[in-house]
Design a protein around this motif. Structure first.
Motif: not given
Length: 516
Positions: A5, A148, A151-152, A155, A158, A436-438, A442, A445, A449
């Motif tokens: 990301r 989501v 994910g926020q 870090q 995760r 997905t985040e990678d 973010t 995301l 997603y």
């Protein structure tokens, strides 16, 4: 093997300026309130995914009550599960406009309303609207924000956080099955759905716990480095990252201009309001209404601009070829996990293993090991020397191998071993938000997603009927596993091909430049 990301983060403009300054880490990232977010997401998975896994109890009651065909009645639960996932891209629009907290609270109310209205159903078609559509839409509005937000807030850990939160599905399958069975026996299925609707209002509490991070916190999180190993692997797809970034720069200026225009509108309203303090209360009341409407309009326009640019703008998510391959994989993956739950009882009956299966059902083995698989795979993925993408691929290969070999097992012990491997390897579901985040960052995301779970929803909606259609033609359950496994393998091949193409393109480009 995929761009992280940091490479495809869709963050442009003043990154170099901000990155050069020391940023004080937020204590709520990877700690503090972040664990309350995990708890909230865990409860959401219990109340939503756990309830959907327990719909077999209600399905039996509906068959007895309405005397409809099994195929027609099964569409009620299929619609609910399918819509929960399929509406993902549209829920991303609500998140962009209103934020995760408001979206989740609204979804909790809608989900509870769907359960309560379904208690007054007069036929199966009534349930299509109230339970399939209404409750399913409400579930989707809570489920996506729950993923989501984790994910926020995380870090460095995760994968572990997503693994812990998604274990709520397994716990919920046990708890909700027992609860719905008890309620149906004691109070009847109609009162059971009414009570479950009241319980679902706790989703609003879960939504209230989703406290949004401030923009400053998001900036500090953005520049936190997850691991050195992922940074090295990100270079393999640097060409894809550069392509997306170059596209993203094109869409940045209009967004800045639009934000400046919106701020001018609000400043004008505030100036009028400050200048009219000496006027009567009626004019002040009108100005407050105008200010509220202006703020709402700004939020809607800004949210829609982010949502539109993610799907159709110059910085569209679809410019990332690895992400497109990820979508194709998702179209085939989920049905392969669902099919064993559908056909395992028939395979057990075919090999005269019902007595052993009644003592310890094979589906229960999958569900129990699935819980541990999510947590263990999350811990492994968070190790500095381990790539999340490699863990994700190995788990997928293990699962597709088990799907293809399961029909060949003819003893209870061999079936139990394969089912345990299916449960453990399917724990990669907790890694899907991390991957997905990678890939997209973010900021995108929610929208990204949303597309992935939409593809999963299509797979869940049409996969089981397709497997049933195969059985009607062949009169064998084996072919359902073979065909779904081969389609699943096609999706995995797409995940392998795209990184190789992305890795090859920069070399070809540099060769052409050298010749010039």
């Amino acid at each position: 093997m995929y761009a992280s990301r940091e490479d495809i983060g869709y963050d442009f403009g003043e990154d170099s300026k901000v990155g050069s300054k020391p940023i004080k880490p937020n204590p709520n990232i990877d700690g503090g309130w972040a664990w309350m977010i995990v708890l909230s997401s865990f409860l959401v998975h219990i109340l939503i995914m756990g309830s959907q896994m327990a719909l077999g109890i209600l399905n039996m009651e509906w068959l007895e009550e309405f005397n409809q065909s099994r195929g027609l009645t099964a569409w009620v639960s299929s619609l609910s599960m399918g819509i929960t996932l399929i509406v993902g891209p549209f829920i991303g629009l609500f998140i962009s406009m209103c934020g995760c907290r408001k979206t989740a609270i609204t979804g909790g109310i809608l989900n509870a309303l769907g359960w309560i209205l379904s208690a007054y159903a007069s036929d199966v078609h009534y349930l299509f609207l109230t339970f399939g559509v209404t409750a399913g839409l409400g579930s989707g509005m809570v489920y996506l924000p729950a993923v989501v937000m984790v994910g926020q807030y995380f870090q460095k850990r995760r994968a572990l956080a997503q693994g812990l939160s998604t274990t709520g599905t397994g716990f919920g399958a046990f708890l909700m099955t027992a609860l719905l069975k008890y309620l149906c026996i004691e109070f009847g299925w109609r009162n059971a759905m009414f009570i479950q609707g009241a319980i679902s209002l706790n989703l609003c509490v879960c939504g209230a716990l989703m406290r949004p991070l401030s923009p400053k916190d998001m900036v500090s999180e953005k520049y936190a480095v997850r691991s050195n190993s992922e940074d090295n692997q990100a270079k393999a797809l640097s060409h894809s990252a550069e392509t997306v970034k170059s596209n993203g720069v094109l869409s940045e200026e209009p967004e800045k201009k639009e934000e400046a225009t919106n701020e001018d509108v609000l400043d004008g309203v505030q100036h009028i309001e400050s200048g009219g303090k000496s006027r009567d209360g009626r004019n002040m009341y009108g100005l407050r209404i105008l200010k509220t409407v202006s703020q709402l309009t700004v939020a809607v326009r800004k949210g829609f601009a982010i949502w539109y640019s993610s799907y159709f703008g110059a910085a569209s998510l679809f410019t990332n070829r690895v992400f497109v391959a990820f979508i194709i994989w998702a179209l085939f993956a989920y049905s392969s996990f669902v099919i064993p739950f559908i056909h395992l009882p028939e395979i057990v009956k075919q090999y005269n293993l019902s007595s052993q299966n009644n003592m310890f059902p094979l589906t229960s083995i999958i569900a129990i090991v699935h819980i541990f698989g999510k947590v263990i795979l999350g811990i492994i993925s968070d190790l500095p020397c381990i790539s999340t993408w490699n863990v994700f691929l190995v788990a997928n290969f293990t699962l597709v191998t088990c799907i293809l070999t399961l029909p060949l097992m003819q003893t209870y012990v061999s079936l139990a071993v394969v089912c345990a491997l299916i449960g453990f390897s399917s724990g990669y579901f907790s890694l899907m938000p991390v991957v997905t985040e990678d890939l997209v960052g973010t900021k995108h995301l929610a929208n990204a997603y949303g597309i992935i779970i939409c593809a999963n929803g299509i797979s869940a909606l049409f996969g089981p009927p397709f497997a049933g259609w195969i059985y009607d033609i062949t009169q064998k359950y084996d072919y359902s596993f073979y065909i779904s496994g081969l389609l699943y393998m096609v999706g995995i091949v797409f995940l392998l091909i795209q990184p190789c193409i992305q890795k090859k393109q920069p070399r070809e480009k540099s060769t052409e430049e050298a010749q010039v």
